[in-house]
Design a protein around this motif. Structure first.
Motif, PDB file in Angstrom:
ATOM      1  N   ASP A  44       0.646  -1.306   0.019  1.00 38.26           N
ATOM      2  CA  ASP A  44      -0.051  -0.153  -0.066  1.00 38.26           C
ATOM      3  C   ASP A  44       0.788   1.298  -0.037  1.00 38.26           C
ATOM      4  OD1 ASP A  44      -2.540  -1.411  -0.185  1.00 38.26           O
ATOM      5  OD2 ASP A  44      -2.554  -1.758   2.141  1.00 38.26           O
ATOM      6  N   TYR A  45       1.973   1.170   0.181  1.00 42.60           N
ATOM      7  CA  TYR A  45       2.953   2.326   0.283  1.00 42.60           C
ATOM      8  C   TYR A  45       3.800   2.331  -0.882  1.00 42.60           C
ATOM      9  CZ  TYR A  45       1.414   3.013   4.966  1.00 42.60           C
ATOM     10  OH  TYR A  45       0.601   2.997   6.250  1.00 42.60           O
ATOM     11  N   HIS A  46       3.510   1.642  -1.863  1.00 44.39           N
ATOM     12  CA  HIS A  46       4.068   1.608  -3.266  1.00 44.39           C
ATOM     13  C   HIS A  46       3.802   3.353  -3.817  1.00 44.39           C
ATOM     14  CE1 HIS A  46       5.002  -2.048  -3.891  1.00 44.39           C
ATOM     15  NE2 HIS A  46       3.963  -2.672  -4.640  1.00 44.39           N
ATOM     16  N   SER A  47       4.963   4.009  -4.162  1.00 47.25           N
ATOM     17  CA  SER A  47       4.634   5.275  -4.580  1.00 47.25           C
ATOM     18  C   SER A  47       4.698   5.229  -6.203  1.00 47.25           C
ATOM     19  CB  SER A  47       6.061   6.246  -4.176  1.00 47.25           C
ATOM     20  OG  SER A  47       7.132   5.290  -4.391  1.00 47.25           O
ATOM     21  N   LEU A  48       5.054   4.168  -6.504  1.00 39.97           N
ATOM     22  CA  LEU A  48       4.968   3.899  -8.182  1.00 39.97           C
ATOM     23  C   LEU A  48       3.609   2.914  -8.434  1.00 39.97           C
ATOM     24  CD1 LEU A  48       8.745   3.998  -9.397  1.00 39.97           C
ATOM     25  CD2 LEU A  48       7.024   6.033  -9.501  1.00 39.97           C
ATOM     26  N   ASP A  49       2.924   3.328  -9.461  1.00 38.80           N
ATOM     27  CA  ASP A  49       1.969   2.283  -9.647  1.00 38.80           C
ATOM     28  C   ASP A  49       2.527   1.274 -10.868  1.00 38.80           C
ATOM     29  OD1 ASP A  49       1.502   3.309 -12.037  1.00 38.80           O
ATOM     30  OD2 ASP A  49      -0.274   4.592 -11.582  1.00 38.80           O
ATOM     31  N   ARG A  50       1.630   0.435 -11.133  1.00 35.52           N
ATOM     32  CA  ARG A  50       2.300  -0.601 -11.966  1.00 35.52           C
ATOM     33  C   ARG A  50       2.994  -0.065 -13.289  1.00 35.52           C
ATOM     34  NH1 ARG A  50      -1.784  -4.877 -12.681  1.00 35.52           N
ATOM     35  NH2 ARG A  50      -1.170  -5.485 -10.634  1.00 35.52           N
ATOM     36  N   LYS A  51       2.055   0.883 -13.997  1.00 35.34           N
ATOM     37  CA  LYS A  51       2.385   1.347 -15.031  1.00 35.34           C
ATOM     38  C   LYS A  51       3.716   2.370 -15.108  1.00 35.34           C
ATOM     39  CE  LYS A  51       0.405   4.222 -18.857  1.00 35.34           C
ATOM     40  NZ  LYS A  51       0.594   5.697 -18.482  1.00 35.34           N
ATOM     41  N   ASN A  85      -5.123   7.593   7.773  1.00 37.28           N
ATOM     42  CA  ASN A  85      -5.623   7.427   6.316  1.00 37.28           C
ATOM     43  C   ASN A  85      -4.740   6.618   5.652  1.00 37.28           C
ATOM     44  OD1 ASN A  85      -8.290   8.442   6.117  1.00 37.28           O
ATOM     45  ND2 ASN A  85      -7.533  10.594   5.760  1.00 37.28           N
ATOM     46  N   LYS A  86      -4.891   5.449   5.446  1.00 39.19           N
ATOM     47  CA  LYS A  86      -3.694   4.709   4.540  1.00 39.19           C
ATOM     48  C   LYS A  86      -4.121   4.461   3.406  1.00 39.19           C
ATOM     49  CE  LYS A  86      -4.128   0.256   4.853  1.00 39.19           C
ATOM     50  NZ  LYS A  86      -4.375  -0.001   3.725  1.00 39.19           N
ATOM     51  N   PRO A  87      -3.109   4.658   2.353  1.00 38.10           N
ATOM     52  CA  PRO A  87      -3.246   4.597   1.002  1.00 38.10           C
ATOM     53  C   PRO A  87      -3.611   3.050   0.702  1.00 38.10           C
ATOM     54  CG  PRO A  87      -0.874   4.785   1.268  1.00 38.10           C
ATOM     55  CD  PRO A  87      -1.586   5.043   2.657  1.00 38.10           C
ATOM     56  N   ILE A  88      -4.193   2.747  -0.562  1.00 38.92           N
ATOM     57  CA  ILE A  88      -4.360   1.168  -0.850  1.00 38.92           C
ATOM     58  C   ILE A  88      -3.763   1.201  -2.360  1.00 38.92           C
ATOM     59  CG2 ILE A  88      -6.135  -0.168  -1.551  1.00 38.92           C
ATOM     60  CD1 ILE A  88      -8.199   1.271   0.378  1.00 38.92           C
ATOM     61  N   TYR A  89      -2.810   0.055  -2.496  1.00 35.16           N
ATOM     62  CA  TYR A  89      -2.656  -0.198  -3.606  1.00 35.16           C
ATOM     63  C   TYR A  89      -3.370  -1.444  -4.117  1.00 35.16           C
ATOM     64  CZ  TYR A  89       0.430  -2.256  -7.638  1.00 35.16           C
ATOM     65  OH  TYR A  89       0.773  -2.729  -8.649  1.00 35.16           O
ATOM     66  N   ASN A  90      -3.901  -1.252  -5.166  1.00 34.17           N
ATOM     67  CA  ASN A  90      -4.828  -2.095  -6.031  1.00 34.17           C
ATOM     68  C   ASN A  90      -4.288  -3.475  -6.803  1.00 34.17           C
ATOM     69  OD1 ASN A  90      -6.801  -3.329  -7.565  1.00 34.17           O
ATOM     70  ND2 ASN A  90      -8.324  -1.684  -7.383  1.00 34.17           N
ATOM     71  N   LEU A  95      -3.250   0.102  -9.814  1.00 36.19           N
ATOM     72  CA  LEU A  95      -3.396   1.614  -9.261  1.00 36.19           C
ATOM     73  C   LEU A  95      -3.356   1.682  -8.059  1.00 36.19           C
ATOM     74  CD1 LEU A  95      -5.929   2.424 -12.276  1.00 36.19           C
ATOM     75  CD2 LEU A  95      -3.510   2.868 -12.499  1.00 36.19           C
ATOM     76  N   ILE A  96      -3.066   2.998  -7.573  1.00 40.79           N
ATOM     77  CA  ILE A  96      -3.082   3.387  -6.204  1.00 40.79           C
ATOM     78  C   ILE A  96      -4.459   4.324  -5.951  1.00 40.79           C
ATOM     79  CG2 ILE A  96      -2.131   5.004  -4.408  1.00 40.79           C
ATOM     80  CD1 ILE A  96       0.614   4.399  -6.105  1.00 40.79           C
ATOM     81  N   ASP A  97      -5.269   3.343  -5.344  1.00 35.84           N
ATOM     82  CA  ASP A  97      -6.849   3.812  -4.877  1.00 35.84           C
ATOM     83  C   ASP A  97      -6.689   4.680  -3.785  1.00 35.84           C
ATOM     84  OD1 ASP A  97      -7.512   2.096  -6.735  1.00 35.84           O
ATOM     85  OD2 ASP A  97      -8.265   0.590  -5.479  1.00 35.84           O
ATOM     86  N   PRO A  98      -8.138   5.484  -3.459  1.00 40.32           N
ATOM     87  CA  PRO A  98      -8.259   6.500  -2.666  1.00 40.32           C
ATOM     88  C   PRO A  98      -7.880   5.677  -1.267  1.00 40.32           C
ATOM     89  CG  PRO A  98     -10.020   6.230  -4.003  1.00 40.32           C
ATOM     90  CD  PRO A  98      -9.021   5.362  -4.273  1.00 40.32           C
TER      91      PRO A  98
END
Length: 334
Positions: A44-51, A85-90, A95-98
């Motif tokens: 969830d703490y990825h700062s870069l998404d898959r793309k 408020n924890k980010p979510i990596y989908n 992608l990084i979700d709300p």
């Protein structure tokens, strides 16, 4: 959610993907209960998404693809009893979700590739385990999973493993040094030139000298023991079973080593081995065996993997009870 915790106990679970972390987390839920425990996946703490990772050529294993500042701030806040408020990596979309709201809980488990990588995050943890799967076993497991379940070709599976290797060795593997327990899964010594990897040799390296952590031992603390338990009280089919206990030096520090090579034919008989172990942190004789029997369908239940996962869980429970008792005592004194 259960009552607000007086003390949040933080547990770190580190290792590569597909190395048994999910099964171990299920075993922890058996011990603590679902309500009592919150699991945070560090993906969830990825700062870069898959793309973005694809475009930059930076893998998820690379620290540059992860936001350690936010990870540290949020885990520290949880430990201090604050909501985050924890980010979510989908994982499906990449992608990084709300973000989602996460409240502090009695036990917070941070699991993933990097729980022991950042010194600040590491210093917050009360207990940690690293899953160390040897290349031979990792390849066998991944081939089994990806070819059987996902229809991948052998060559592709191997290529995927090899492409991750440099980053794995650089950023993930060195975290072993900081874990309180390292669970090593290795090829068996009981079968010459074994390629099936069905029979495994599993070692539990327990850090010595950690406050409040008493390593489990076999027969006689401080001795070196080689034990063949097969016979009247333990059914062993080919190739049998070997247990070992002794001391070793790991990353310049003393560790107590327990080893199980081989597999259990009859899980009920694990009680025979359990009765010869001391410092298991069980509440009653046979609890370790009982916990294995509760979920004999979990992967690794019939060998040292499941056995040591349960034993590590029991050690985590003991750490939780010690830390919360200490906290309660301090509160009374104040």
């Amino acid at each position: 959610m259960t009552t607000k915790p007086e003390r949040v106990v933080l547990i770190g679970v580190a290792g590569d993907s597909g190395c048994g972390k999910s099964t171990f987390l299920r075993r922890l839920i058996d011990l603590f209960g679902e309500e009592f425990m919150t699991v945070i996946c560090l993906d969830d703490y990825h700062s870069l998404d898959r793309k973005q990772r694809k475009e930059t050529g930076i893998t998820a294993l690379d620290p540059r693809a992860n936001n350690f500042d936010l990870m540290y701030e949020q885990i520290k806040a949880l430990k201090e009893g604050q909501t985050i408020n924890k980010p979510i990596y989908n994982h499906e979309t990449g992608l990084i979700d709300p973000p989602e709201i996460v409240k502090p809980n009695h036990i917070v488990v941070v699991e993933g590739l990097h729980p022991l990588y950042d010194e600040r995050v590491r210093s917050l943890l009360d207990f940690s385990v690293y899953f160390d799967i040897s290349d031979e076993v990792k390849i066998a497991w991944k081939i089994q999973r990806d070819m059987a379940e996902r229809g991948h070709r052998y060559e592709d599976v191997l290529a995927a493993i090899n492409s991750r290797k440099p980053d794995f060795q650089k950023y993930i593997e060195p975290q072993r040094e900081f874990a309180d327990v390292v669970l090593q899964v290795l090829p068996t010594n009981l079968i010459k030139d074994d390629t099936d990897r069905k029979v495994l040799r599993v070692r539990m390296l327990q850090r010595e000298g950690k406050e409040g952590f008493e390593p489990a031992y076999l027969f006689d603390e401080g001795s070196t023991i080689n034990w063949t338990p097969c016979g009247r009280k333990l059914t062993c089919s080919y190739p049998g079973m070997q247990l070992y206990y002794g001391s070793d030096v790991y990353y310049g520090r003393y560790v107590s080593v327990l080893e199980v090579d081989g597999q259990f034919d009859n899980l009920e008989e694990v009680i025979y081995i359990e009765t010869h172990l001391s410092n298991t942190s069980t509440k009653y004789q046979g609890e370790l065996t009982q916990l294995l029997l509760q979920h004999r369908e979990y992967p690794g239940s019939n060998n040292g993997t499941g056995f040591f996962q349960v034993l590590t869980g029991l050690k985590m429970r003991a750490a939780y009870e010690r830390l919360t008792a200490k906290e309660a005592k301090l509160a009374v004194q104040v």
